[in-house]
Write a protein that holds these residues in place. Structure first.
Motif, PDB file in Angstrom:
ATOM      1  N   UNK A 365       0.818  -1.223   0.000  1.00 13.50           N
ATOM      2  CA  UNK A 365       0.000   0.000   0.000  1.00 13.50           C
ATOM      3  C   UNK A 365       0.847   1.266   0.000  1.00 13.50           C
ATOM      4  N   UNK A 366       1.942   1.259   0.761  1.00 13.72           N
ATOM      5  CA  UNK A 366       2.790   2.451   0.819  1.00 13.72           C
ATOM      6  C   UNK A 366       3.437   2.739  -0.524  1.00 13.72           C
ATOM      7  N   UNK A 367       3.878   1.665  -1.214  1.00 11.39           N
ATOM      8  CA  UNK A 367       4.528   1.875  -2.503  1.00 11.39           C
ATOM      9  C   UNK A 367       3.528   2.402  -3.526  1.00 11.39           C
ATOM     10  N   UNK A 368       2.334   1.841  -3.543  1.00 11.42           N
ATOM     11  CA  UNK A 368       1.333   2.312  -4.494  1.00 11.42           C
ATOM     12  C   UNK A 368       0.966   3.768  -4.208  1.00 11.42           C
ATOM     13  N   UNK A 369       0.881   4.132  -2.939  1.00 14.17           N
ATOM     14  CA  UNK A 369       0.572   5.516  -2.587  1.00 14.17           C
ATOM     15  C   UNK A 369       1.679   6.451  -3.063  1.00 14.17           C
ATOM     16  N   UNK A 370       2.932   6.035  -2.921  1.00 11.38           N
ATOM     17  CA  UNK A 370       4.048   6.855  -3.421  1.00 11.38           C
ATOM     18  C   UNK A 370       3.920   7.111  -4.915  1.00 11.38           C
ATOM     19  N   UNK A 371       3.618   6.057  -5.676  1.00  8.73           N
ATOM     20  CA  UNK A 371       3.508   6.198  -7.117  1.00  8.73           C
ATOM     21  C   UNK A 371       2.317   7.074  -7.497  1.00  8.73           C
ATOM     22  N   UNK A 372       1.223   6.938  -6.755  1.00  2.00           N
ATOM     23  CA  UNK A 372       0.048   7.764  -7.020  1.00  2.00           C
ATOM     24  C   UNK A 372       0.342   9.232  -6.769  1.00  2.00           C
ATOM     25  N   UNK A 373       1.037   9.519  -5.684  1.00  2.00           N
ATOM     26  CA  UNK A 373       1.400  10.902  -5.378  1.00  2.00           C
ATOM     27  C   UNK A 373       2.391  11.451  -6.399  1.00  2.00           C
ATOM     28  N   UNK A 374       3.324  10.615  -6.857  1.00  2.00           N
ATOM     29  CA  UNK A 374       4.274  11.044  -7.876  1.00  2.00           C
ATOM     30  C   UNK A 374       3.546  11.375  -9.172  1.00  2.00           C
TER      31      UNK A 374
END
Length: 390
Positions: A365-374
């Motif tokens: 979940x944290x990695x997907x959130x990082x990519x979404x924010x990027x």
């Protein structure tokens, strides 16, 4: 730590079950598409951005997540944004003897420049039986196994040895200052038509720093043998490394359990990767004043890309047949625990990659959130999870 407790970055090595971990699945082409767009937006050509994306996503595809997309915002974009990596750099060959080339990467992003060097080594090996590309002026190149695998997939043996430039992380056994990096080493070879190639990809320290920091982010303790305090006692809190309360150990742990072997391999990489090419050296006079903590930056990395064409020395068909037999025999070895079959480096990663290419790549979940924010920050379309929006 029991074997069933999987740290982030262990991936296929400990048989981590994707379904047992929180997160979501994203189709591999979708991850490549987004990652390549991010690199293209930073100035890389489309072809180079695609190669860089393949090199970075290889970590997540094979379960080596500490060296995958976790480093996109933490390592590679800062390298480009700070000017330490040049998106428009054109590597320059300084010497060319046919089978051997000396190259200056001129701060090109290592995620595409290292594959280019390995491809050149393969090209020269096809002509001369062996191809050696010695590189200076490089930047961080990600999973070394991604690059050597390029040689194995063309029927050759590939070797890559890379130092960490002038970044010093590990102390010589018995020494006070840090003088060497984690100095990764990779060797890959074909294993026949039906088996995944052999791919050894290792740091010469007990683990790379990415594994330490991944465990710290996940709030997980690390095994004894990775870190030690000033008194030599084992440290299992990974956050102690960045707090300056623990230092990284060599492969083998303590001197009495083999640390000199890991240290020696680290020096082999320093010689092959940096001393040969004229790149930045970890052991340098200015490092002697260090207090034991990490010093310097991983600028002017040096690496060796080597390809060997077995068919130039003996029957290529015989080599392929015997390679298939060698690795098949390892897989057929009766295990102590039937639930933990014997393998070889590259086989579990290849199995996981094959599954994830079909069913989707697992992202936390944290990695997907990082990519979404990027994506939101750069005006790009975020990677879409399988089944719709997260």
């Amino acid at each position: 730590m029991p074997l069933t407790a999987t740290l982030e970055g262990d991936g296929a090595r400990l048989g981590a079950a994707t379904a047992a971990r929180p997160g979501l699945l994203v189709r591999y082409p979708e991850l490549l598409r987004f990652t390549a767009e991010v690199f293209a937006a930073r100035g890389l050509t489309a072809a180079r951005a695609r190669t860089a994306a393949e090199a970075l996503c290889y970590g997540d595809l094979t379960g080596l997540t500490s060296h995958g997309l976790a480093n996109l915002t933490r390592l590679y974009l800062p390298l480009l944004d700070d000017g330490r990596a040049d998106p428009a750099a054109e590597p320059q060959d300084l010497a060319d003897l046919g089978a051997a080339v000396l190259r200056d990467d001129r701060r090109a992003l290592g995620l595409w420049a290292a594959p280019a060097a390995m491809d050149l080594a393969v090209e020269r090996a096809a002509a001369h039986g062996i191809g050696l590309v010695s590189v200076r002026g490089a930047t961080h190149l990600g999973c070394a196994g991604f690059h050597t695998l390029r040689a194995a997939r063309r029927g050759m043996i590939g070797l890559l040895a890379a130092n960490c430039g002038r970044q010093r992380i590990a102390r010589p056994p018995g020494g006070r200052p840090a003088l060497l990096g984690t100095n990764p080493l990779s060797v890959a070879a074909p294993a026949g038509d039906r088996l995944h190639p052999f791919v050894l990809d290792m740091s010469t320290t007990a683990v790379p720093t990415g594994r330490i920091r991944a465990a710290a982010r996940a709030g997980q303790a690390v095994p004894e043998g990775w870190l030690a305090g000033e008194d030599g006692a084992p440290v299992t809190d990974p956050a102690a490394f960045d707090r300056g309360e623990a230092h990284l150990l060599w492969l083998g742990g303590r001197p009495e359990t083999g640390a000199y072997k890991g240290y020696g391999l680290g020096l082999v990489v320093e010689v092959l990767g940096a001393l040969l090419s004229g790149a930045g050296l970890g052991p340098a006079a200015e490092a002697l004043a260090g207090d034991g903590g990490p010093t310097g930056r991983d600028d002017d990395i040096g690496y060796l890309a080597l390809a060997i064409a077995p068919g130039a020395l003996r029957s290529g068909a015989d080599f392929a047949r015997e390679a298939a037999g060698l690795f098949a025999t390892l897989l057929d070895c009766p295990p102590v625990d039937p639930a933990a079959p014997v393998g070889y480096p590259g086989h579990p990663e290849g199995e996981l990659a094959a599954r994830q290419q079909i069913g989707g790549v697992h992202l936390s979940p944290a990695r997907f959130q990082e990519l979404t924010e990027l994506a939101a920050a750069t005006g790009l379309t975020a990677p879409r999870p399988i089944g719709g929006a997260a």
